[in-house]
Write an enzyme that holds these catalytic residues in place. Sequence first.
Site, short mmCIF file in Angstrom:
data_model
loop_
_atom_site.label_atom_id
_atom_site.label_comp_id
_atom_site.label_asym_id
_atom_site.label_seq_id
_atom_site.Cartn_x
_atom_site.Cartn_y
_atom_site.Cartn_z
N THR A 213 104.89 62.50 78.80
CA THR A 213 104.32 63.58 79.61
C THR A 213 105.25 64.77 79.70
O THR A 213 104.81 65.92 79.64
CB THR A 213 103.97 63.07 81.02
OG1 THR A 213 103.06 61.98 80.91
CG2 THR A 213 103.34 64.18 81.86
N CYS A 214 106.52 64.51 79.81
CA CYS A 214 107.51 65.58 79.91
C CYS A 214 107.57 66.40 78.63
O CYS A 214 107.69 67.64 78.68
CB CYS A 214 108.89 64.99 80.21
SG CYS A 214 108.92 63.87 81.62
#
Length: 233
Positions: A119-120
């Site tokens: 996600t990052c």
Amino acid sequence: MAMAAAATSASFALAKLLSSPKIKQPISLLAPHKKTNSIFSSSASFTPFPLKFHHSKPLNFSTTGAPKISATISSGDKLPDATLSYFDSSDELKTVSVSELTTNKKAILFAVPGAFTPTCSQKHLPGFVEKAGELKAKGMDTIACISVNDAFVMKAWKKDLNIGDEVLLLSDGNGDFTKAIGCELDLSDKPIGLGVRSRRYAMYVEDGVVKILNLEEGGAFNVSSAEDMLKAL
């Protein structure tokens, strides 16, 4: 004399009885012999307990369903000072304080649980890179991403995502700043071995004071995007 002779005769008879080969086990003169049951007896029956196998769950940063956890820092608070590190464009290791990043400035500081995590890497950081121009048009002097990773990892992550100077990638290697604002995220129980990291958040800071804080539950990604900050400014 008769009594002494009788006692001697009785003792002799008892000794003969006890030594007789017909006696299979010792006789107790105090109480009848009782057979005792023992859990260690080889004749005891054993029933095995049914085995239950638990399958490990996939890695998930989210703390959905858990009680809401708030940070030590909140809107209206002055940020504590701490030293962060990064590699500049000349590949030199530099340090910068939170005070230097925010005093007499408008800054967006956002944090991720870990460099190179899905996600990052796919959403959170690229979103701020994409919206950096719009954020600076709103007066932002600094846009910085903070992670509890060492500066070498942050440098490699920046190179991997082909990021320029739109966003400053900062290492909070020992987690000092993260702990000071109460945003630790303990992922020690996860099989991937992330240890203690930072919760995901995004904040708008003006002259060292937090004006907007969008803090996620764990590593969820619902309110801390670049678009969320643009809407809040």
